[in-house]
Design a protein around this motif. Structure first.
Motif, PDB file in Angstrom:
ATOM      1  N   THR A   8      26.650 -12.635 -22.810  1.00  0.00           N
ATOM      2  CA  THR A   8      25.619 -11.907 -22.069  1.00  0.00           C
ATOM      3  C   THR A   8      25.633 -12.393 -20.624  1.00  0.00           C
ATOM      4  N   LEU A   9      25.128 -11.574 -19.730  1.00  0.00           N
ATOM      5  CA  LEU A   9      25.109 -11.944 -18.323  1.00  0.00           C
ATOM      6  C   LEU A   9      24.246 -13.182 -18.102  1.00  0.00           C
ATOM      7  N   LEU A  10      23.093 -13.239 -18.751  1.00  0.00           N
ATOM      8  CA  LEU A  10      22.208 -14.381 -18.577  1.00  0.00           C
ATOM      9  C   LEU A  10      22.906 -15.677 -18.963  1.00  0.00           C
ATOM     10  N   ALA A  11      23.610 -15.654 -20.082  1.00  0.00           N
ATOM     11  CA  ALA A  11      24.315 -16.860 -20.526  1.00  0.00           C
ATOM     12  C   ALA A  11      25.482 -17.188 -19.600  1.00  0.00           C
ATOM     13  N   GLN A  12      26.167 -16.161 -19.095  1.00  0.00           N
ATOM     14  CA  GLN A  12      27.331 -16.394 -18.241  1.00  0.00           C
ATOM     15  C   GLN A  12      26.965 -17.046 -16.912  1.00  0.00           C
ATOM     16  N   VAL A  13      25.819 -16.670 -16.361  1.00  0.00           N
ATOM     17  CA  VAL A  13      25.454 -17.194 -15.036  1.00  0.00           C
ATOM     18  C   VAL A  13      24.547 -18.401 -15.111  1.00  0.00           C
ATOM     19  N   ASP A  14      24.010 -18.701 -16.296  1.00  0.00           N
ATOM     20  CA  ASP A  14      23.002 -19.750 -16.317  1.00  0.00           C
ATOM     21  C   ASP A  14      23.090 -20.680 -17.520  1.00  0.00           C
ATOM     22  N   SER A  15      22.719 -20.198 -18.707  1.00  0.00           N
ATOM     23  CA  SER A  15      22.480 -21.128 -19.810  1.00  0.00           C
ATOM     24  C   SER A  15      23.741 -21.779 -20.367  1.00  0.00           C
ATOM     25  N   SER A  16      24.913 -21.172 -20.160  1.00  0.00           N
ATOM     26  CA  SER A  16      26.140 -21.764 -20.700  1.00  0.00           C
ATOM     27  C   SER A  16      26.671 -22.908 -19.842  1.00  0.00           C
ATOM     28  N   VAL A  17      26.136 -23.044 -18.641  1.00  0.00           N
ATOM     29  CA  VAL A  17      26.618 -24.044 -17.688  1.00  0.00           C
ATOM     30  C   VAL A  17      25.545 -25.110 -17.472  1.00  0.00           C
ATOM     31  N   GLY A  18      25.936 -26.368 -17.544  1.00  0.00           N
ATOM     32  CA  GLY A  18      24.996 -27.424 -17.199  1.00  0.00           C
ATOM     33  C   GLY A  18      24.566 -28.321 -18.333  1.00  0.00           C
ATOM     34  N   GLY A  19      24.859 -27.930 -19.581  1.00  0.00           N
ATOM     35  CA  GLY A  19      24.645 -28.830 -20.698  1.00  0.00           C
ATOM     36  C   GLY A  19      23.239 -28.919 -21.243  1.00  0.00           C
ATOM     37  N   LYS A  20      22.321 -28.032 -20.826  1.00  0.00           N
ATOM     38  CA  LYS A  20      20.984 -28.049 -21.419  1.00  0.00           C
ATOM     39  C   LYS A  20      21.022 -27.246 -22.721  1.00  0.00           C
ATOM     40  N   VAL A  21      20.781 -27.912 -23.840  1.00  0.00           N
ATOM     41  CA  VAL A  21      20.815 -27.262 -25.149  1.00  0.00           C
ATOM     42  C   VAL A  21      19.503 -27.568 -25.861  1.00  0.00           C
ATOM     43  N   ALA A  22      19.002 -26.600 -26.636  1.00  0.00           N
ATOM     44  CA  ALA A  22      17.669 -26.805 -27.207  1.00  0.00           C
ATOM     45  C   ALA A  22      17.334 -25.748 -28.244  1.00  0.00           C
ATOM     46  N   VAL A  23      16.283 -26.034 -28.996  1.00  0.00           N
ATOM     47  CA  VAL A  23      15.632 -25.047 -29.853  1.00  0.00           C
ATOM     48  C   VAL A  23      14.157 -25.016 -29.481  1.00  0.00           C
ATOM     49  N   ASN A  24      13.494 -23.938 -29.870  1.00  0.00           N
ATOM     50  CA  ASN A  24      12.088 -23.763 -29.546  1.00  0.00           C
ATOM     51  C   ASN A  24      11.180 -24.396 -30.593  1.00  0.00           C
ATOM     52  N   HIS A  25       9.949 -24.651 -30.187  1.00  0.00           N
ATOM     53  CA  HIS A  25       8.870 -25.046 -31.084  1.00  0.00           C
ATOM     54  C   HIS A  25       7.770 -24.009 -30.906  1.00  0.00           C
ATOM     55  N   GLN A  26       6.953 -23.816 -31.925  1.00  0.00           N
ATOM     56  CA  GLN A  26       5.920 -22.784 -31.808  1.00  0.00           C
ATOM     57  C   GLN A  26       4.951 -23.077 -30.653  1.00  0.00           C
ATOM     58  N   ALA A  27       4.859 -24.339 -30.235  1.00  0.00           N
ATOM     59  CA  ALA A  27       3.968 -24.699 -29.133  1.00  0.00           C
ATOM     60  C   ALA A  27       4.620 -24.545 -27.772  1.00  0.00           C
ATOM     61  N   GLY A  28       5.946 -24.376 -27.725  1.00  0.00           N
ATOM     62  CA  GLY A  28       6.594 -24.263 -26.420  1.00  0.00           C
ATOM     63  C   GLY A  28       8.086 -24.035 -26.531  1.00  0.00           C
ATOM     64  N   LYS A  29       8.633 -23.389 -25.506  1.00  0.00           N
ATOM     65  CA  LYS A  29      10.056 -23.038 -25.486  1.00  0.00           C
ATOM     66  C   LYS A  29      10.906 -24.255 -25.140  1.00  0.00           C
ATOM     67  N   ASN A  30      12.031 -24.405 -25.845  1.00  0.00           N
ATOM     68  CA  ASN A  30      13.019 -25.461 -25.574  1.00  0.00           C
ATOM     69  C   ASN A  30      12.417 -26.868 -25.620  1.00  0.00           C
ATOM     70  N   MET A  31      11.428 -27.063 -26.469  1.00  0.00           N
ATOM     71  CA  MET A  31      10.764 -28.362 -26.561  1.00  0.00           C
ATOM     72  C   MET A  31      11.638 -29.429 -27.229  1.00  0.00           C
ATOM     73  N   ILE A  32      12.621 -28.999 -28.018  1.00  0.00           N
ATOM     74  CA  ILE A  32      13.456 -29.950 -28.757  1.00  0.00           C
ATOM     75  C   ILE A  32      14.896 -29.753 -28.276  1.00  0.00           C
ATOM     76  N   GLY A  33      15.436 -30.725 -27.543  1.00  0.00           N
ATOM     77  CA  GLY A  33      16.759 -30.486 -26.986  1.00  0.00           C
ATOM     78  C   GLY A  33      17.422 -31.735 -26.458  1.00  0.00           C
ATOM     79  N   ALA A  34      18.523 -31.521 -25.754  1.00  0.00           N
ATOM     80  CA  ALA A  34      19.325 -32.621 -25.226  1.00  0.00           C
ATOM     81  C   ALA A  34      20.141 -32.124 -24.051  1.00  0.00           C
ATOM     82  N   PHE A  35      20.737 -33.060 -23.315  1.00  0.00           N
ATOM     83  CA  PHE A  35      21.762 -32.744 -22.337  1.00  0.00           C
ATOM     84  C   PHE A  35      23.102 -33.051 -22.986  1.00  0.00           C
ATOM     85  N   HIS A  36      23.924 -32.021 -23.187  1.00  0.00           N
ATOM     86  CA  HIS A  36      25.215 -32.190 -23.858  1.00  0.00           C
ATOM     87  C   HIS A  36      26.183 -31.200 -23.223  1.00  0.00           C
TER      88      HIS A  36
END
Length: 366
Positions: free
Chosen positions: A131-159
């Motif tokens: 997707t365009l969003l992933a190509q220009v942003d989320s695939s680059v930089g190593g921020k990986v995560a899953v959501n929690h019902q209380a907030g987006k990307n609350m559980i993650g790592a730099f990888h």
């Protein structure tokens, strides 16, 4: 094919950008793989379109591929879904030398990257964003995560990934809505880092909406160059990297309060950017004409710029639960005109509520 390097010492990698790169993905992956065993993670929609091409290319390069699919949608970017992928990896005999390949959009990349970060204390992975969003942003930089019902990307790592393979030809298969959502992140780069790039986007809106491959390749390359520049200086978001979050604190609150299902991430960011620009205007950081230019571009691209009918105080409370809050203070990225941005943690809640209320009233009026 264009190439952008992310220089992070031992964690450095290249972003390969071009058309029809999926057919070369096996060769590119093999160059950095420590094992011939690949664990491909995708979703049914993307896999039906591109899975066969990637697997064939990998097998032609002497690699062995096993695949698992996750449901399509932000609401499935959860710890429970990550555990299912981990269970599948165990059943398939994926070891610490194996390579995980994330084939899909931001949800697939974030969740699969998170699995790679934690599985057996971390395995290598490759991003193939479709997707365009992933190509220009989320695939680059190593921020990986899953959501929690209380907030987006609350559980993650730099990888950091081992490599990123961007095939702009995949943009042709995106829905109008998905493509527009990606353009929100593209516009963001112009606002925060590069005024000339913003002007380029204004001048090429027709070509962009036609998804001209040459124009899109140049856009993706510039976004990746800007992202790489920021990540190289501030890999774990202690300073400069925070500017990449323009609109995200507002946007994440909207996503959380609407159950991660009403808005695409880029749509929520679009709304959030207008809120950030409006706040910057009220603080004297941005002119009214510049806010109108940003608004006009987002509207022209088919993106939402008005808040949904949500209680302003509930939005503010959700913003305070965002992981970017520090010491109980809300950190907001605010544009200083077009081409530069600052991070502020001294904005009075009443000013934020005023902007939220004004936007809500504008929504009601429409």
């Amino acid at each position: 094919m264009a190439k952008v390097s992310v220089n992070l010492g031992a964690r450095s990698y290249d972003i390969h950008i071009g058309a029809n790169l999926l057919e070369q993905s096996g060769q590119i992956i093999k160059e950095g793989a420590r094992s011939e065993n690949l664990f491909l993670v995708s979703n049914p929609t993307v896999f039906s379109l591109y899975g066969a091409a990637v697997i064939k290319s990998c097998e032609d390069s002497g690699l062995k591929v096993v695949a698992t699919l996750i449901p399509d949608g932000e609401e499935y970017k959860t710890m429970g879904q990550a555990e299912e992928v981990i269970g599948e990896a165990i059943r398939r005999g994926i070891d610490r030398e194996s390579l995980l390949v994330a084939l899909g959009g931001g949800v697939v990349g974030d969740l699969a990257g998170f699995v790679a970060a934690v599985y057996q204390r971390g395995i290598d992975f490759v991003q193939i964003p479709t997707t365009l969003l992933a190509q220009v942003d989320s695939s680059v930089g190593g921020k990986v995560a899953v959501n929690h019902q209380a907030g987006k990307n609350m559980i993650g790592a730099f990888h950091q990934p081992r490599t990123v393979i961007v095939d702009v030809h995949t943009l042709a298969s995106l829905s109008e809505r998905e493509f527009a959502a990606g353009m929100a992140e593209v516009v963001k780069y112009g606002i925060i880092l590069d005024e000339s790039f913003f002007v380029f986007l204004e001048n090429r809106l027709s070509d962009i909406k036609d998804r001209d491959e040459q124009v899109m390749e140049s856009i993706v390359k510039r976004c990746c160059e800007l992202k790489a520049m920021v990540v190289e200086e501030d890999e774990t978001e202690r300073g400069l990297r925070a500017v990449l979050n323009l609109g995200h604190t507002f946007g994440h609150a909207v996503e959380t309060l609407t159950g991660y299902s009403a808005y695409r991430h880029g749509e929520a960011v679009s709304i959030g950017m207008i809120l950030a620009c409006s706040l910057a205007r009220d603080l004297g950081l941005m002119g009214a004409g510049e806010v109108e230019r940003v608004t006009g571009m987002l509207v022209e691209l088919g993106l939402p710029v008005k808040l949904p009918q949500l209680d302003s105080r509930s939005i503010l409370n959700a913003m305070y639960r965002d992981k970017k809050t520090r010491g109980g203070k809300l950190r907001l990225v605010l544009p200083c005109g077009i081409g530069r941005a600052v991070v502020r943690d001294d904005i009075d809640d009443e000013l934020i509520l005023k902007v939220l209320c004004n936007q809500s009233q504008a929504t009601d009026a429409h």
